[in-house]
Motif scaffolding. Structure first.
Motif, PDB file in Angstrom:
ATOM      1  N   ALA A 177       0.829  -1.216   0.000  1.00 44.00           N
ATOM      2  CA  ALA A 177       0.000   0.000   0.000  1.00 44.00           C
ATOM      3  C   ALA A 177       0.861   1.263   0.000  1.00 44.00           C
ATOM      4  O   ALA A 177       0.675   2.171   0.822  1.00 44.00           O
ATOM      5  CB  ALA A 177      -0.946  -0.008   1.203  1.00 44.00           C
ATOM      6  N   ILE A 178       1.792   1.335  -0.931  1.00 43.39           N
ATOM      7  CA  ILE A 178       2.757   2.434  -0.976  1.00 43.39           C
ATOM      8  C   ILE A 178       2.074   3.741  -1.365  1.00 43.39           C
ATOM      9  O   ILE A 178       1.309   3.808  -2.321  1.00 43.39           O
ATOM     10  CB  ILE A 178       3.892   2.103  -1.964  1.00 43.39           C
ATOM     11  CG1 ILE A 178       4.682   0.886  -1.478  1.00 43.39           C
ATOM     12  CG2 ILE A 178       4.802   3.303  -2.171  1.00 43.39           C
ATOM     13  CD1 ILE A 178       5.335   1.059  -0.124  1.00 43.39           C
ATOM     14  N   ASP A 179       2.390   4.796  -0.603  1.00 47.67           N
ATOM     15  CA  ASP A 179       1.859   6.135  -0.870  1.00 47.67           C
ATOM     16  C   ASP A 179       2.789   6.968  -1.734  1.00 47.67           C
ATOM     17  O   ASP A 179       2.346   7.830  -2.495  1.00 47.67           O
ATOM     18  CB  ASP A 179       1.636   6.887   0.455  1.00 47.67           C
ATOM     19  CG  ASP A 179       0.547   6.261   1.296  1.00 47.67           C
ATOM     20  OD1 ASP A 179      -0.538   5.997   0.754  1.00 47.67           O
ATOM     21  OD2 ASP A 179       0.782   6.046   2.500  1.00 47.67           O
ATOM     22  N   VAL A 180       4.082   6.769  -1.562  1.00 47.06           N
ATOM     23  CA  VAL A 180       5.058   7.579  -2.297  1.00 47.06           C
ATOM     24  C   VAL A 180       6.340   6.774  -2.486  1.00 47.06           C
ATOM     25  O   VAL A 180       6.735   5.992  -1.612  1.00 47.06           O
ATOM     26  CB  VAL A 180       5.343   8.912  -1.564  1.00 47.06           C
ATOM     27  CG1 VAL A 180       5.874   8.665  -0.169  1.00 47.06           C
ATOM     28  CG2 VAL A 180       6.313   9.786  -2.358  1.00 47.06           C
ATOM     29  N   LEU A 181       6.955   6.938  -3.645  1.00 47.13           N
ATOM     30  CA  LEU A 181       8.217   6.286  -3.980  1.00 47.13           C
ATOM     31  C   LEU A 181       9.333   7.320  -3.927  1.00 47.13           C
ATOM     32  O   LEU A 181       9.172   8.436  -4.424  1.00 47.13           O
ATOM     33  CB  LEU A 181       8.124   5.678  -5.385  1.00 47.13           C
ATOM     34  CG  LEU A 181       9.422   5.250  -6.081  1.00 47.13           C
ATOM     35  CD1 LEU A 181      10.072   4.086  -5.351  1.00 47.13           C
ATOM     36  CD2 LEU A 181       9.131   4.872  -7.534  1.00 47.13           C
ATOM     37  N   VAL A 182      10.468   6.952  -3.335  1.00 52.17           N
ATOM     38  CA  VAL A 182      11.632   7.831  -3.307  1.00 52.17           C
ATOM     39  C   VAL A 182      12.774   7.118  -4.023  1.00 52.17           C
ATOM     40  O   VAL A 182      13.119   5.986  -3.683  1.00 52.17           O
ATOM     41  CB  VAL A 182      12.058   8.183  -1.867  1.00 52.17           C
ATOM     42  CG1 VAL A 182      13.277   9.104  -1.890  1.00 52.17           C
ATOM     43  CG2 VAL A 182      10.914   8.833  -1.116  1.00 52.17           C
ATOM     44  N   THR A 183      13.362   7.780  -5.008  1.00 53.84           N
ATOM     45  CA  THR A 183      14.428   7.164  -5.783  1.00 53.84           C
ATOM     46  C   THR A 183      15.452   8.201  -6.209  1.00 53.84           C
ATOM     47  O   THR A 183      15.158   9.390  -6.287  1.00 53.84           O
ATOM     48  CB  THR A 183      13.860   6.469  -7.040  1.00 53.84           C
ATOM     49  OG1 THR A 183      14.900   5.758  -7.709  1.00 53.84           O
ATOM     50  CG2 THR A 183      13.248   7.480  -8.003  1.00 53.84           C
ATOM     51  N   LYS A 184      16.653   7.748  -6.503  1.00 54.37           N
ATOM     52  CA  LYS A 184      17.649   8.591  -7.149  1.00 54.37           C
ATOM     53  C   LYS A 184      17.432   8.535  -8.660  1.00 54.37           C
ATOM     54  O   LYS A 184      16.921   7.540  -9.181  1.00 54.37           O
ATOM     55  CB  LYS A 184      19.058   8.084  -6.835  1.00 54.37           C
ATOM     56  CG  LYS A 184      19.465   8.114  -5.381  1.00 54.37           C
ATOM     57  CD  LYS A 184      20.835   7.466  -5.259  1.00 54.37           C
ATOM     58  CE  LYS A 184      21.332   7.435  -3.837  1.00 54.37           C
ATOM     59  NZ  LYS A 184      22.621   6.702  -3.723  1.00 54.37           N
ATOM     60  N   ASP A 185      17.860   9.574  -9.351  1.00 52.56           N
ATOM     61  CA  ASP A 185      17.786   9.579 -10.805  1.00 52.56           C
ATOM     62  C   ASP A 185      18.957   8.780 -11.363  1.00 52.56           C
ATOM     63  O   ASP A 185      19.875   9.310 -11.984  1.00 52.56           O
ATOM     64  CB  ASP A 185      17.805  11.015 -11.342  1.00 52.56           C
ATOM     65  CG  ASP A 185      17.585  11.067 -12.849  1.00 52.56           C
ATOM     66  OD1 ASP A 185      17.253  10.016 -13.437  1.00 52.56           O
ATOM     67  OD2 ASP A 185      17.769  12.149 -13.437  1.00 52.56           O
TER      68      ASP A 185
END
Length: 260
Positions: free
Chosen positions: A198-206
């Protein structure tokens, strides 16, 4: 005399470059040693740091290296700067094999930030999602920035899902679930993962490339917003965007020294 090429590696592109060059030049692939069980490229491999730019310069002289290809991760800026300084001092040609970054497309909801610290700050004041009201503390975050960087988010009250090759070391968020896995990943698998947790937001590097891009397609399909950390500044050196371009550069710079 056989050309001696140092590939600063640890990426898929670095492994493919070593595969393309081995047997034609003497390839030495250098790995930082941050992963416990790295995927080793063919040819000679060394693991561990050089001791900064000065140490790398000394090593290049001692090993009589003819050319260096910086095929490190786009966020390994310290190594890239050391490579630029050392090769300039020794007078060895340097090429950066740098994959293009990801580009936002129709349907994407991206929030670009300059640093990991800025990403954590963005999450601390997150305005809410379609499934969670603004101000709710239990934001569910899929963190794909790597195990070394999880400490930037340690003080946040949210629930985090971290995916990395090896387990993270403290400090870590209090509410953390870790999935140990290595790409490439599929869109179907990423959709299942986002739904399951149930992920609300994804955080990633470019980071760019195709090894982990599937998560962005899955986020787009589910309407999950993405916090994208921009790449750090790197030296202004000749750049190849593909392994084929890097092979051509190695073949051309040495004035016929390649052994065919």
């Amino acid at each position: 005399m056989t050309t001696r090429v140092l590939v600063l590696g640890g990426t898929g592109e670095a492994r493919r470059l070593a595969e393309a060059l081995v047997g034609r030049v003497h390839v030495v692939s250098s790995l930082a040693g941050r992963v416990r069980e790295p995927l080793l490229p063919p040819g000679e491999v060394r693991v561990g740091g050089f001791g900064g730019a000065a140490g790398l310069a000394d090593w290049l002289r001692a090993e009589r290296i003819d050319a260096v290809v910086d095929a490190t991760h786009p966020f390994a800026a310290v190594m890239s700067w050391s490579a630029a300084t050392a090769t300039a001092e020794v007078g060895v040609p340097l090429l950066a094999l740098r994959r293009p970054g990801w580009t936002e497309g129709p349907g994407d909801v991206w929030h670009r930030v300059p640093t990991l610290t800025a990403a954590a700050e963005a999450l601390s004041t997150w305005p809410g999602t379609p499934t969670r009201p603004a101000g709710a503390p239990a934001l569910r975050v899929f963190l794909t920035t790597g195990r070394k960087e999880v400490g930037a988010f340690a003080d946040l009250p949210h629930w985090f899902l971290l995916r990395s090759v090896d387990p993270p070391e403290p400090p870590t968020p209090a509410r953390l679930t870790v999935v140990l896995d290595r790409g490439p990943f599929t869109v179907a698998g990423e959709l299942d993962l986002l739904r399951e947790h149930a992920i609300d937001v994804l955080v990633t590097k470019d980071s760019g490339g195709d090894q982990t891009v599937a998560k962005l397609a899955a986020a787009r399909e589910l309407g999950v917003p993405v916090v994208v950390v921009d790449r750090p500044a790197v030296p202004d050196t000749p750049v190849a965007a593909t392994v084929a371009e890097a092979v051509t550069w190695v073949e051309s710079f040495g004035g016929g020294m390649i052994q065919g």
